[in-house]
Write an enzyme that holds these catalytic residues in place. Structure first.
Site, PDB file in Angstrom:
ATOM      1  N   ARG A 104      -8.684  -0.672   4.697  1.00 59.56           N
ATOM      2  CA  ARG A 104      -7.833   0.349   4.088  1.00 59.56           C
ATOM      3  C   ARG A 104      -6.474  -0.231   3.724  1.00 59.56           C
ATOM      4  NH1 ARG A 104      -6.608   4.942   7.748  1.00 59.56           N
ATOM      5  NH2 ARG A 104      -5.240   5.251   5.964  1.00 59.56           N
ATOM      6  N   ASP A 135       4.918   0.652  11.978  1.00 60.68           N
ATOM      7  CA  ASP A 135       3.697   0.012  11.473  1.00 60.68           C
ATOM      8  C   ASP A 135       3.574  -1.453  11.900  1.00 60.68           C
ATOM      9  OD1 ASP A 135       2.922   2.344  10.317  1.00 60.68           O
ATOM     10  OD2 ASP A 135       3.352   1.762   8.252  1.00 60.68           O
ATOM     11  N   CYS A 145      -5.196   8.200   9.751  1.00 58.77           N
ATOM     12  CA  CYS A 145      -5.234   7.556  11.060  1.00 58.77           C
ATOM     13  C   CYS A 145      -4.968   8.565  12.166  1.00 58.77           C
ATOM     14  CB  CYS A 145      -4.143   6.488  11.147  1.00 58.77           C
ATOM     15  SG  CYS A 145      -4.533   4.986  10.295  1.00 58.77           S
ATOM     16  N   ARG A 153       0.675  14.557  13.508  1.00 57.43           N
ATOM     17  CA  ARG A 153       1.131  14.417  12.125  1.00 57.43           C
ATOM     18  C   ARG A 153       1.090  15.737  11.344  1.00 57.43           C
ATOM     19  NH1 ARG A 153      -0.991   8.652   9.918  1.00 57.43           N
ATOM     20  NH2 ARG A 153       1.023   8.480   8.976  1.00 57.43           N
ATOM     21  N   LYS A 186       0.834  -1.207   0.000  1.00 61.53           N
ATOM     22  CA  LYS A 186       0.000   0.000   0.000  1.00 61.53           C
ATOM     23  C   LYS A 186       0.867   1.255   0.000  1.00 61.53           C
ATOM     24  CE  LYS A 186      -1.767   1.733   3.969  1.00 61.53           C
ATOM     25  NZ  LYS A 186      -1.565   3.186   4.137  1.00 61.53           N
ATOM     26  N   ASN A 187       1.886   1.281   0.851  1.00 58.48           N
ATOM     27  CA  ASN A 187       2.668   2.506   1.018  1.00 58.48           C
ATOM     28  C   ASN A 187       3.584   2.807  -0.162  1.00 58.48           C
ATOM     29  OD1 ASN A 187       1.399   2.891   3.410  1.00 58.48           O
ATOM     30  ND2 ASN A 187       3.194   2.552   4.718  1.00 58.48           N
TER      31      ASN A 187
HETATM   32  C1  UD1 Z   1       4.412   6.910   6.382  1.00 52.82           C
HETATM   33  C2  UD1 Z   1       3.572   5.678   6.216  1.00 52.82           C
HETATM   34  C3  UD1 Z   1       3.070   5.176   7.556  1.00 52.82           C
HETATM   35  C4  UD1 Z   1       4.236   4.982   8.516  1.00 52.82           C
HETATM   36  C5  UD1 Z   1       5.121   6.228   8.572  1.00 52.82           C
HETATM   37  C6  UD1 Z   1       6.396   6.008   9.359  1.00 52.82           C
HETATM   38  C7  UD1 Z   1       2.581   5.841   4.029  1.00 52.82           C
HETATM   39  C8  UD1 Z   1       1.358   6.052   3.215  1.00 52.82           C
HETATM   40  N1  UD1 Z   1       2.461   5.967   5.343  1.00 52.82           N
HETATM   41  O1  UD1 Z   1       3.581   7.899   6.967  1.00 52.82           O
HETATM   42  O2  UD1 Z   1       2.387   3.948   7.342  1.00 52.82           O
HETATM   43  O3  UD1 Z   1       3.746   4.726   9.812  1.00 52.82           O
HETATM   44  O4  UD1 Z   1       5.513   6.618   7.243  1.00 52.82           O
HETATM   45  O5  UD1 Z   1       7.120   4.953   8.845  1.00 52.82           O
HETATM   46  O6  UD1 Z   1       3.623   5.572   3.497  1.00 52.82           O
HETATM   47  N2  UD1 Z   1       6.449  14.763  10.661  1.00 52.82           N
HETATM   48  C9  UD1 Z   1       6.548  16.082  11.025  1.00 52.82           C
HETATM   49  N3  UD1 Z   1       6.328  17.040  10.062  1.00 52.82           N
HETATM   50  C10 UD1 Z   1       6.021  16.720   8.783  1.00 52.82           C
HETATM   51  C11 UD1 Z   1       5.943  15.345   8.415  1.00 52.82           C
HETATM   52  C12 UD1 Z   1       6.168  14.401   9.380  1.00 52.82           C
HETATM   53  O7  UD1 Z   1       6.810  16.399  12.171  1.00 52.82           O
HETATM   54  O8  UD1 Z   1       5.829  17.638   7.974  1.00 52.82           O
HETATM   55  C13 UD1 Z   1       6.671  13.728  11.691  1.00 52.82           C
HETATM   56  C14 UD1 Z   1       5.444  12.851  11.943  1.00 52.82           C
HETATM   57  O9  UD1 Z   1       4.535  13.480  12.811  1.00 52.82           O
HETATM   58  C15 UD1 Z   1       6.092  11.630  12.558  1.00 52.82           C
HETATM   59  C16 UD1 Z   1       7.429  11.525  11.800  1.00 52.82           C
HETATM   60  O10 UD1 Z   1       7.651  12.819  11.249  1.00 52.82           O
HETATM   61  O11 UD1 Z   1       6.348  11.840  13.913  1.00 52.82           O
HETATM   62  C17 UD1 Z   1       7.458  10.507  10.700  1.00 52.82           C
HETATM   63  O12 UD1 Z   1       6.329  10.699   9.859  1.00 52.82           O
HETATM   64  P1  UD1 Z   1       6.364  10.331   8.314  1.00 52.82           P
HETATM   65  O13 UD1 Z   1       7.538   9.454   8.047  1.00 52.82           O
HETATM   66  O14 UD1 Z   1       6.231  11.578   7.530  1.00 52.82           O
HETATM   67  O15 UD1 Z   1       5.033   9.464   8.180  1.00 52.82           O
HETATM   68  P2  UD1 Z   1       4.010   9.415   6.964  1.00 52.82           P
HETATM   69  O16 UD1 Z   1       4.729   9.717   5.692  1.00 52.82           O
HETATM   70  O17 UD1 Z   1       2.817  10.192   7.309  1.00 52.82           O
END
Ligand code: UD1
Length: 429
Positions: free
Chosen positions: A409, A317, A126, A131, A22-23
């Site tokens: 999902r 995850d 989620c 986030r 999915k990711n």
């Molecule tokens: C992706 C994955 C999710 C997984 C996560 C971490 C997909 C669709 N989703 O989510 O399944 O759990 O990676 O491996 O691929 N952060 C900030 N500011 C930002 C962006 C992120 O502070 O602008 C923080 C987030 O709150 C979190 C950390 O960075 O604490 C990591 O998040 P991120 O790797 O961006 O997760 P996702 O891309 O949302």
């Protein structure tokens, strides 16, 4: 609303085919916005999140076709789909479409790069912490974008002549912002360097697709990506890699229930940290040509401590699934969640089975119990919900998991895959 009913106690024996990730599928679909030519994706999983992203992309003008099964038998059974964004007809991603899935925010990168503007609702998804999107906005601003927040929307405009290459150094590893900046930089003028980039296998899979589309990217699979912008990208055919989170989930399910399961198409190198932990807890893991074999005979499970980390560390995850497994270990396991705050919503639900878990700040302490008892539980987010299924597989008596739309999902035919291996599990509609 659909529910899942299961009776615990059966061992798992047989084969589980691992679907496309999915990711990776979601950002790959989004990458189709970068070119007017068709992008053909193989092994796309049949998931609610994929369907939702189809709606979002169609709104931007992407024509989408799902092809029937190919005549020749193949090692994959996911969908073959074509995405063609001949013209971007709308650069707005509205709240109604974006709010249910965080990854849909990622269209902002390709829209900005190709159409030079984007208006994208702040994301939902989620409920596992706040986030924020600050790191996306930081990266896009470095590429020259002007950004405003207007009535819950991020409104972004590229400078005259389009985005321009820049050096972007992320203060923390972020999967989403790495995808977005990498995609946007493929069409920016000049060179972009992304430092402290995420190196999850899904990032590599997307980078390889972009290269097949004509992008120039160095450092794929490392913490530093260097992207030389090109004038345009072209079509390509690309295969979605197998889902390492689905793999790890079924590995933990087999460890919990006991038995002997082949996870077809799975690749150990995508989740080595999690497999090492399973090995330490006494589960036998071996790579075969066809996939990964997971075996546990009747022996007890050792308690192991883990800490979630960006790839190649133990994935956040799989944290909930591992916690479910540890509820029945011989000992005390400490689990530290370092990626997301508030990712312990499954704890209260696991307690309904009789699990002994205490949370203090980032750390959950799981004291193994000899037996779980079936219970009525509620799915709260995607990965948390599958941890309840894992607990139910080993619990005595009947478990009913409510609100399973979260499961749909991210897990394709979950009850079907488990019941073919001997689990007593069914969807109740
Ligand atoms: C992706 C994955 C999710 C997984 C996560 C971490 C997909 C669709 N989703 O989510 O399944 O759990 O990676 O491996 O691929 N952060 C900030 N500011 C930002 C962006 C992120 O502070 O602008 C923080 C987030 O709150 C979190 C950390 O960075 O604490 C990591 O998040 P991120 O790797 O961006 O997760 P996702 O891309 O949302």
């Amino acid at each position: 609303m659909d529910r899942i009913r299961l009776i615990g106690g059966n061992q798992l024996r047989g084969e589980i085919p691992i679907s496309g990730a999915k990711n990776a599928a979601l950002p790959l679909m989004i990458a189709s916005l970068l070119t007017k030519e068709p992008l053909i994706l193989e092994n796309v999983p049949r998931l609610a999140d994929v369907k939702q992203l189809e709606r979002i992309l169609e709104n931007h003008g992407v024509d989408i076709a799902a092809h029937g099964r190919r005549a020749a038998p193949s090692h994959i059974d996911g969908q073959r789909m074509t995405f063609q964004a001949a013209e971007i007809v709308d650069t707005t991603a509205p709240y109604e479409l974006v709010s249910t899935m965080r990854a849909s925010f990622w269209v902002i990168g390709p829209l900005l790069a190709r159409a030079h503007e984007a208006r994208v609702s702040l994301p939902g998804g989620c409920a596992i912490g706040t986030r924020p999107v600050d790191l996306f906005l930081y990266g896009l601003k470095e590429l020259g974008a002007e950004i405003d927040i207007d009535e819950g929307y991020v409104v972004a405009r590229a400078p005259k002549g389009g985005l321009r290459g820049a050096r972007i150094s992320f203060p923390k590893v972020t999967v989403g912002a790495t995808h977005v900046i990498m995609m946007a930089a493929t069409l920016a003028r000049g060179t972009t360097v992304i430092e402290n980039a995420a190196m999850e296998p899904e990032i590599t899979n997307v980078a390889e697709c972009l290269v097949a589309m004509g992008a120039r990217i160095d450092g794929i699979g490392t913490r530093t990506l260097t992207i030389e912008g090109v004038d345009e990208l072209h079509g390509a055919t690309h295969e979605v890699l197998p889902d390492r989170i689905e793999t790890g989930t079924y590995a933990m399910a087999a460890a919990m229930a006991g038995g002997n399961v082949l996870l077809r198409n799975a690749r150990a190198e995508h989740l080595q940290a999690a497999l090492d932990v399973l090995g330490q807890s006494g589960v036998h893991v071996s790579q075969e040509d066809a996939g990964l074999r997971i075996q546990r005979n009747g022996n007890g499970l050792q308690a192991v401590h883990i800490e979630t980390q960006p790839f190649p560390g133990f994935p956040t995850d799989l944290q909930a699934q591992f916690m479910a497994l540890m509820t029945m270990s011989d000992g005390v396991s400490q689990i530290r969640e370092t990626i997301f705050e508030n990712r312990y919503m499954h704890v209260a639900e696991l307690a309904r089975f009789g699990a002994d878990i205490k949370v203090e700040g980032q750390v959950a302490t799981v004291v193994g119990v000899p037996e779980l008892k079936g219970a009525q539980v509620m799915a709260t987010d995607l990965r948390a919900s599958v941890s309840l299924v894992i607990a139910g597989l080993a619990a005595r008596g009947e478990t009913m998991v409510n609100r399973i739309y979260h499961l749909d999902r991210g897990f394709e035919r979950l009850e079907d895959k488990l019941s073919r291996c001997g689990a007593e599990i069914e969807r109740v509609v």
